[in-house]
Enzyme design. Structure first.
Site, PDB file in Angstrom:
ATOM      1  N   ASN A  40      17.993  45.768  19.712  1.00 21.54           N
ATOM      2  CA  ASN A  40      19.282  45.206  19.306  1.00 21.54           C
ATOM      3  C   ASN A  40      20.065  44.986  20.595  1.00 21.54           C
ATOM      4  O   ASN A  40      20.619  45.933  21.148  1.00 21.54           O
ATOM      5  CB  ASN A  40      19.998  46.193  18.368  1.00 21.54           C
ATOM      6  N   LYS A  64      22.775  43.515  21.088  1.00 23.48           N
ATOM      7  CA  LYS A  64      24.239  43.489  20.921  1.00 23.48           C
ATOM      8  C   LYS A  64      24.807  42.299  21.703  1.00 23.48           C
ATOM      9  O   LYS A  64      24.131  41.278  21.812  1.00 23.48           O
ATOM     10  CB  LYS A  64      24.841  44.832  21.346  1.00 23.48           C
ATOM     11  N   HIS A 116      25.477  46.760  10.748  1.00 24.11           N
ATOM     12  CA  HIS A 116      25.513  47.675  11.889  1.00 24.11           C
ATOM     13  C   HIS A 116      26.865  48.390  11.936  1.00 24.11           C
ATOM     14  O   HIS A 116      27.890  47.808  11.595  1.00 24.11           O
ATOM     15  CB  HIS A 116      25.275  46.892  13.185  1.00 24.11           C
ATOM     16  N   GLU A 171      28.779  49.019  14.275  1.00 24.73           N
ATOM     17  CA  GLU A 171      29.807  48.337  15.087  1.00 24.73           C
ATOM     18  C   GLU A 171      30.463  47.218  14.278  1.00 24.73           C
ATOM     19  O   GLU A 171      31.659  46.943  14.432  1.00 24.73           O
ATOM     20  CB  GLU A 171      29.173  47.802  16.383  1.00 24.73           C
ATOM     21  N   GLU A 221      20.973  54.958  11.405  1.00 27.60           N
ATOM     22  CA  GLU A 221      21.619  55.131  12.702  1.00 27.60           C
ATOM     23  C   GLU A 221      22.839  56.034  12.565  1.00 27.60           C
ATOM     24  O   GLU A 221      23.914  55.566  12.160  1.00 27.60           O
ATOM     25  CB  GLU A 221      22.056  53.766  13.254  1.00 27.60           C
ATOM     26  N   GLY A 271      24.636  54.816  21.437  1.00 29.20           N
ATOM     27  CA  GLY A 271      25.185  54.553  22.762  1.00 29.20           C
ATOM     28  C   GLY A 271      25.795  55.777  23.427  1.00 29.20           C
ATOM     29  O   GLY A 271      26.502  55.669  24.420  1.00 29.20           O
ATOM     30  N   SER A 324      20.373  56.008  20.589  1.00 27.06           N
ATOM     31  CA  SER A 324      19.898  56.588  21.856  1.00 27.06           C
ATOM     32  C   SER A 324      18.399  56.879  21.844  1.00 27.06           C
ATOM     33  O   SER A 324      17.947  57.853  22.450  1.00 27.06           O
ATOM     34  CB  SER A 324      20.700  57.839  22.224  1.00 27.06           C
TER      35      SER A 324
HETATM   36  P1  PGA Z   1      21.613  52.671  21.263  1.00 28.23           P
HETATM   37  O1  PGA Z   1      22.017  51.633  20.090  1.00 28.23           O
HETATM   38  O2  PGA Z   1      20.111  52.683  21.320  1.00 28.23           O
HETATM   39  O3  PGA Z   1      22.230  52.078  22.509  1.00 28.23           O
HETATM   40  O4  PGA Z   1      22.187  53.978  20.903  1.00 28.23           O
HETATM   41  C1  PGA Z   1      21.298  51.587  18.900  1.00 28.23           C
HETATM   42  C2  PGA Z   1      21.947  50.593  17.964  1.00 28.23           C
HETATM   43  O5  PGA Z   1      23.177  50.574  17.883  1.00 28.23           O
HETATM   44  O6  PGA Z   1      21.253  49.814  17.278  1.00 28.23           O
END
Ligand code: PGA
Length: 248
Positions: free
Chosen positions: A9, A11, A94, A96, A166, A172, A212
């Protein structure tokens, strides 16, 4: 029985130029992957990414889709547009999007049904916040998110949806759920799918972990019986790191 699926992903990262460099470097590193390999890229990178991945084992996805077919929805991208651009997958719901752009279980459901109707393969994100986990609300939150997202979706279609679990507190932050925590919660999600549908659908549906996930924890997470893949943010932006996760 379930083929693992590792999806990047990206982003809001990577211009077309960056996309060319990253995918060119990635291709030889993942060509022998035993899992499905997907990169979910910004809308403006899709056409070029599809061109570059033609004839390779890398599949391209988007990061959202509009619920309407077309019309006065400024800033939205329709399923037909994504299909024509060559996207196969689409990330939906997601955290976010939920946190910063007002997505709700209802809008996620509308986008999910629209993706399915148009032949896009959804990667549906669910997960609890830190406060919800600490307040012992994880299972209740997931029940509501899953029931909301799958409203009016038939079992046959649900089986082809990829779910990404998630935990918001792990995204992140460098703070991964332990493999035991991830397995326990993903097994719970699978039992919820069995309740919403049936055992067969629950056994067929692929459920990823995300948050992560990186080269150092991928193999342990992937060894868990209910974890069928990963949705990778930060570690998908470097070809070598993403390849190590893909080749877990
Ligand atoms: P991350 O993000 O691996 O940077 O924690 C995962 C995601 O939000 O899909």
């Amino acid at each position: 029985m379930r083929k693992p699926i590792i999806a990047g992903n990206w982003k809001m990262n990577n211009t077309v130029k960056d996309t060319e460099a990253l995918l060119t470097e990635l291709q030889p590193l993942v060509k022998d992957a035993k899992c499905d390999v997907v990169v979910c890229v910004p809308f403006t990178d899709i056409v070029r990414a599809v061109e570059l991945c033609k004839g390779t084992n890398i599949h391209v996805g988007a990061q959202n889709v509009a619920w309407a077919d077309k019309g006065a929805f400024t800033g939205e991208i329709s399923a037909a547009m994504l299909v024509e651009a060559g996207a196969e997958y689409v990330v939906l719901g997601h955290s976010e999007r939920r946190q910063y752009f007002g997505e709700t279980d209802e809008t996620v459901n509308k986008r999910l049904t629209q993706a399915i109707r148009n032949g896009l393969k959804p990667i549906l994100c669910v997960g609890e916040t830190l406060a919800e986990r600490e307040g012992n609300k994880t299972e209740g939150v997931l029940q509501v998110q899953l029931a909301g997202a799958f409203k009016d979706v038939e079992a046959k279609q649900a089986a082809d949806v990829v779910i990404a679990y998630e935990p918001v507190w792990a995204i992140g932050t460098g703070k991964t759920a332990t493999s035991a925590q991830a397995e326990e919660t993903i097994a719970f999600i699978r039992s919820e799918i069995a309740k919403l549908y049936d055992r067969q659908t629950a056994d067929a549906i692929r459920i990823q972990y995300g948050g992560s996930m990186n080269p150092s924890n991928a193999s342990e997470l992937m060894a868990q019986p209910d974890i069928d893949g990963g949705l990778i943010g930060g570690a998908s932006l470097k070809a070598a790191d993403f390849a190590k996760v893909v080749n877990f």
